[in-house]
Enzyme design. Sequence first.
Site, mmCIF file in Angstrom:
data_model
loop_
_atom_site.group_PDB
_atom_site.id
_atom_site.type_symbol
_atom_site.label_atom_id
_atom_site.label_comp_id
_atom_site.label_asym_id
_atom_site.label_seq_id
_atom_site.Cartn_x
_atom_site.Cartn_y
_atom_site.Cartn_z
ATOM 1 C CD GLU A 125 26.064 5.890 32.306
ATOM 2 O OE1 GLU A 125 27.345 6.295 32.168
ATOM 3 O OE2 GLU A 125 25.539 4.942 31.895
ATOM 4 C CD GLU A 145 27.000 1.003 33.907
ATOM 5 O OE1 GLU A 145 26.071 1.877 33.400
ATOM 6 O OE2 GLU A 145 27.385 1.237 34.833
#
Length: 262
Positions: A125, A145
Amino acid sequence: MTDIQTVTADFTALKITEEDGFVIARMNRPEVRNAIDETMVDEFHALCALLEREPKILVITGCVAETSKGPRGIFASGADIAQLRERRREDALRGINSGVFQRIAKLPSPVIAAIDGFALGGGLELALAADFRIATPGAKFGQPEANLGIIAGAGALWRLKEAVGNPLAKEILMAGRVLNGEEALQSHLVNELFAPEELDAGARAWAEKIAALDPLAVRLSKQLFDMPADVHPAVDNIAQAVLFESEAKFDRMQAFLDRKKK
């Protein structure tokens, strides 16, 4: 002018160096594979404050970590899981990582991520917040995640599909796919590949290539790029009007005309 290296001399998670026209931020937590903790987040915020005030191209890269297989390059293995496990609802609403990644993405001058080794979770990210990404063939890109019971909530849910398209983004986000450097290049997640020993030089070459252009033209191009379609061409005309009056425009165009005469 602010002396960036003096201001950032006490940083512990980032090592900052300033070169002609650009700044290098090297994540420096090799003992935890550059896990992004709140100290690193705070230091990125402090660096962003400097670069918002005095725009410069930013290169974000990792370091070398000692592993059981010897020294290995590492970008960022994600958020610090020990800290992440203790976070609760109010922490999520603060947007700890998403806030700093958005600030990096909105810096006035371009940002380059130079990636070797893991760029997983928050590491990917962070890389997605950059305007350009270069990597090594051995780099690893993924969003694990969902395996940890959370979402990729710091930008990947929308930036990743813009970079690689919906089908592959869904595979990475919801099926655990991890891309290597070559796959990332083929999917346009990264712009260019370099051998590990050439990555730093490659990042400098990219920074120097951008720095050779007119800084104001590049800055305005970045600001206008993500604006919604319904504000174009009006904002383009206004930005162009500013540039048409700049000394750089006259000097650069005259130099171009002079070269054509030779």
